[in-house]
Design a protein around this motif. Sequence first.
Motif, PDB file in Angstrom:
ATOM      1  N   ALA A 108      23.910 -81.382  20.921  1.00  0.00           N
ATOM      2  CA  ALA A 108      22.713 -81.613  20.115  1.00  0.00           C
ATOM      3  C   ALA A 108      21.451 -81.449  20.955  1.00  0.00           C
ATOM      4  CB  ALA A 108      22.761 -83.009  19.495  1.00  0.00           C
ATOM      5  N   ILE A 109      21.449 -82.010  22.155  1.00  0.00           N
ATOM      6  CA  ILE A 109      20.281 -81.879  23.026  1.00  0.00           C
ATOM      7  C   ILE A 109      20.080 -80.415  23.424  1.00  0.00           C
ATOM      8  CG2 ILE A 109      19.423 -82.371  25.355  1.00  0.00           C
ATOM      9  CD1 ILE A 109      20.314 -85.213  25.022  1.00  0.00           C
ATOM     10  N   THR A 110      21.164 -79.738  23.782  1.00  0.00           N
ATOM     11  CA  THR A 110      21.059 -78.334  24.173  1.00  0.00           C
ATOM     12  C   THR A 110      20.436 -77.502  23.063  1.00  0.00           C
ATOM     13  OG1 THR A 110      22.945 -78.454  25.689  1.00  0.00           O
ATOM     14  CG2 THR A 110      22.366 -76.280  24.838  1.00  0.00           C
ATOM     15  N   LEU A 111      20.933 -77.656  21.835  1.00  0.00           N
ATOM     16  CA  LEU A 111      20.415 -76.850  20.727  1.00  0.00           C
ATOM     17  C   LEU A 111      19.004 -77.246  20.350  1.00  0.00           C
ATOM     18  CD1 LEU A 111      21.732 -74.503  19.161  1.00  0.00           C
ATOM     19  CD2 LEU A 111      23.304 -75.780  20.608  1.00  0.00           C
ATOM     20  N   LEU A 112      18.688 -78.526  20.448  1.00  0.00           N
ATOM     21  CA  LEU A 112      17.336 -78.952  20.087  1.00  0.00           C
ATOM     22  C   LEU A 112      16.316 -78.450  21.110  1.00  0.00           C
ATOM     23  CD1 LEU A 112      15.816 -80.501  17.928  1.00  0.00           C
ATOM     24  CD2 LEU A 112      16.066 -82.570  19.305  1.00  0.00           C
ATOM     25  N   LEU A 113      16.669 -78.521  22.397  1.00  0.00           N
ATOM     26  CA  LEU A 113      15.742 -78.052  23.430  1.00  0.00           C
ATOM     27  C   LEU A 113      15.698 -76.530  23.475  1.00  0.00           C
ATOM     28  CD1 LEU A 113      16.459 -80.518  26.394  1.00  0.00           C
ATOM     29  CD2 LEU A 113      14.727 -80.675  24.609  1.00  0.00           C
ATOM     30  N   ALA A 114      16.884 -75.911  23.627  1.00  0.00           N
ATOM     31  CA  ALA A 114      16.925 -74.458  23.740  1.00  0.00           C
ATOM     32  C   ALA A 114      16.555 -73.788  22.423  1.00  0.00           C
ATOM     33  CB  ALA A 114      18.318 -74.015  24.178  1.00  0.00           C
ATOM     34  N   GLY A 115      16.736 -74.504  21.314  1.00  0.00           N
ATOM     35  CA  GLY A 115      16.475 -73.922  20.000  1.00  0.00           C
ATOM     36  C   GLY A 115      15.014 -73.880  19.628  1.00  0.00           C
ATOM     37  N   HIS A 116      14.147 -74.394  20.459  1.00  0.00           N
ATOM     38  CA  HIS A 116      12.741 -74.316  20.084  1.00  0.00           C
ATOM     39  C   HIS A 116      11.842 -73.796  21.185  1.00  0.00           C
ATOM     40  CE1 HIS A 116      11.609 -77.942  22.371  1.00  0.00           C
ATOM     41  NE2 HIS A 116      10.367 -77.673  22.066  1.00  0.00           N
ATOM     42  N   GLU A 117      12.142 -74.094  22.456  1.00  0.00           N
ATOM     43  CA  GLU A 117      11.165 -73.747  23.494  1.00  0.00           C
ATOM     44  C   GLU A 117      11.023 -72.253  23.708  1.00  0.00           C
ATOM     45  OE1 GLU A 117       9.622 -74.576  27.931  1.00  0.00           O
ATOM     46  OE2 GLU A 117      11.735 -74.256  27.570  1.00  0.00           O
ATOM     47  N   THR A 118      12.139 -71.522  23.717  1.00  0.00           N
ATOM     48  CA  THR A 118      12.032 -70.097  23.973  1.00  0.00           C
ATOM     49  C   THR A 118      11.258 -69.382  22.867  1.00  0.00           C
ATOM     50  OG1 THR A 118      14.248 -69.859  23.034  1.00  0.00           O
ATOM     51  CG2 THR A 118      14.088 -69.945  25.422  1.00  0.00           C
ATOM     52  N   THR A 119      11.472 -69.786  21.619  1.00  0.00           N
ATOM     53  CA  THR A 119      10.721 -69.172  20.516  1.00  0.00           C
ATOM     54  C   THR A 119       9.249 -69.537  20.599  1.00  0.00           C
ATOM     55  OG1 THR A 119      12.703 -69.371  19.143  1.00  0.00           O
ATOM     56  CG2 THR A 119      10.642 -68.838  18.027  1.00  0.00           C
ATOM     57  N   ALA A 120       8.953 -70.781  20.960  1.00  0.00           N
ATOM     58  CA  ALA A 120       7.552 -71.190  21.126  1.00  0.00           C
ATOM     59  C   ALA A 120       6.871 -70.368  22.204  1.00  0.00           C
ATOM     60  CB  ALA A 120       7.486 -72.679  21.474  1.00  0.00           C
ATOM     61  N   LEU A 121       7.593 -70.102  23.286  1.00  0.00           N
ATOM     62  CA  LEU A 121       7.019 -69.300  24.360  1.00  0.00           C
ATOM     63  C   LEU A 121       6.806 -67.859  23.917  1.00  0.00           C
ATOM     64  CD1 LEU A 121       9.061 -70.722  27.358  1.00  0.00           C
ATOM     65  CD2 LEU A 121       6.608 -70.993  26.953  1.00  0.00           C
ATOM     66  N   ALA A 122       7.782 -67.294  23.208  1.00  0.00           N
ATOM     67  CA  ALA A 122       7.617 -65.925  22.707  1.00  0.00           C
ATOM     68  C   ALA A 122       6.377 -65.820  21.830  1.00  0.00           C
ATOM     69  CB  ALA A 122       8.861 -65.497  21.937  1.00  0.00           C
ATOM     70  N   LEU A 123       6.151 -66.804  20.970  1.00  0.00           N
ATOM     71  CA  LEU A 123       4.979 -66.791  20.096  1.00  0.00           C
ATOM     72  C   LEU A 123       3.686 -67.016  20.872  1.00  0.00           C
ATOM     73  CD1 LEU A 123       6.552 -68.736  17.124  1.00  0.00           C
ATOM     74  CD2 LEU A 123       5.556 -66.440  16.966  1.00  0.00           C
ATOM     75  N   SER A 124       3.725 -67.904  21.867  1.00  0.00           N
ATOM     76  CA  SER A 124       2.523 -68.163  22.676  1.00  0.00           C
ATOM     77  C   SER A 124       2.100 -66.910  23.427  1.00  0.00           C
ATOM     78  CB  SER A 124       2.803 -69.297  23.667  1.00  0.00           C
ATOM     79  OG  SER A 124       3.098 -70.503  23.001  1.00  0.00           O
ATOM     80  N   TRP A 125       3.062 -66.228  24.058  1.00  0.00           N
ATOM     81  CA  TRP A 125       2.737 -65.005  24.787  1.00  0.00           C
ATOM     82  C   TRP A 125       2.332 -63.884  23.822  1.00  0.00           C
ATOM     83  CZ3 TRP A 125       1.419 -65.645  29.449  1.00  0.00           C
ATOM     84  CH2 TRP A 125       2.090 -66.523  30.315  1.00  0.00           C
ATOM     85  N   THR A 126       2.913 -63.870  22.630  1.00  0.00           N
ATOM     86  CA  THR A 126       2.531 -62.860  21.643  1.00  0.00           C
ATOM     87  C   THR A 126       1.061 -63.004  21.270  1.00  0.00           C
ATOM     88  OG1 THR A 126       4.772 -62.705  20.727  1.00  0.00           O
ATOM     89  CG2 THR A 126       2.961 -61.996  19.307  1.00  0.00           C
ATOM     90  N   TRP A 127       0.626 -64.236  21.002  1.00  0.00           N
ATOM     91  CA  TRP A 127      -0.778 -64.440  20.637  1.00  0.00           C
ATOM     92  C   TRP A 127      -1.707 -64.243  21.828  1.00  0.00           C
ATOM     93  CZ3 TRP A 127      -2.634 -63.777  16.180  1.00  0.00           C
ATOM     94  CH2 TRP A 127      -1.913 -64.103  15.030  1.00  0.00           C
TER      95      TRP A 127
END
Length: 477
Positions: free
Chosen positions: A261-280
């Motif tokens: 649960a911790i793995t999916l909650l952490l890994a399931g959001h940070e990488t996408t947030a970073l992709a969006l941050s760098w995109t903008w």
Amino acid sequence: MDAPTSDGWRSPPRRPPGPRGVPLLGNLLALGKDPLRFFPEMADRYGDFVSLNLAGWKALFVSDLPATEKVLVQEHRNYIKHTFFWRHVTAVFGKGLLTSEGALWQRQRRLAAPAFAGEQLRAYDDAMVTLTRRMLDGWKDGEIINIHPEMMGLTLRIAAKTLFDSEVEQDIRDMDGAVNDLIVEIASRYKRPILIPDAFPLPGHLRYQQAIRTAERVVSSMIAERRKGGLDHRNDFLSRLMTARDEAGKPMSDSLLRDEAITLLLAGHETTALALSWTWFLLGQYPGVEARMAAEIAEVLGDRPVTADDLPRLKFTESVVMEAMRLYPPAWAIGRESVQPFELGGYSFEAGTTIFIIPWVLHRNPHYFQDPETFRPERWMGDLERKLPRFAYMPFGGGPRVCIGQRFAMMEAVLVLTTMAQRFSMEWLPDRKVTPFPSITLRPQGGVWLKIKEHPTLNGRSGGIEPSLGNSRGQVA
């Protein structure tokens, strides 16, 4: 050069060339000081195979694509994820998908896979769009925001809702702070020549342990809430894990349930947030690219919300995300450790060697990408992806250990980006310095500060957009 043996055959050299480093610490200080500069310099100076010494720990930096495929695919069972660096983070991820090996990893992967495939994946689109629009309702025309924490909070809410069917706002805020403390401490640990036990009362260790306790509390509350409410007719990831049974009919242990649960909650959001941050970050500097993306979105959607069914027609918007992940891959480095002696590129290596594969370097290789330092999403509009050699572009890793949530992440990134671009454009503030910060992921140190501009709206909501495609920096040819 190796001396010939009695039969005239020359044995392969034991190790490829590499920097000598300093006594005792070898190359660890140079790597830790600026890894995003260190690895490209090593590739330029020594080639596709570089020997490294990390305080006595033997390591190999590989940029050769056939060798990369051999490590990640053909002989993947000989290379595990427990490396010189991963030993620092076992307290966070335990035996979850990110760090487990062998039969345990295979079992957990089989259990988790249905949550990220087929109709189940498509069922997440409404939550992704709804939560994004809810975030945008709090933004104001002309204000200056740091987009990175905004994206972190949003993708954490999306992960909590789609994977765990939870919307506990206080838990989400607590988890957001815990993730930041974990990432900062992990980056510090990567530079250490020795493993310092977590129990040693360093200030960073105390924050690290508190962050782990926070993550465990949040996950435990989600599990307790689910058990109290019942699992009938629930089809989210957490419910699937809680109802799973092994071959003997036994449920997953509480500790393993926590780890996954911790793995999916952490890994399931940070990488996408970073992709969006760098995109903008990139779109803010290339208004011509942003205008072309906005025009595509307006043509496909008009003023209605985007759905998963629209994704095949949002090809340029998807290309924007792909190009941002080429230049700033959230998973900027991949590590493996050999369990047996092996050979690569005509060199031989001993068991226990750490192997570095660096997407940050591979993605900027001019042999595969024309003008590699420039943000050019249009490069993906043809058949480049099909023509590229395998592993020249690998934002989600590769082989059997490829990110299980890559389809989830791409769908989320395009849906969120589309929803945001329907309502706002972004202007980068050049006086706000942004420095890539390589920890376990690639974060924007200092944040990504942007000035937001709201598009004309219909009925007070985001409406159709007809932006100009005039000359500007980043004009798309």
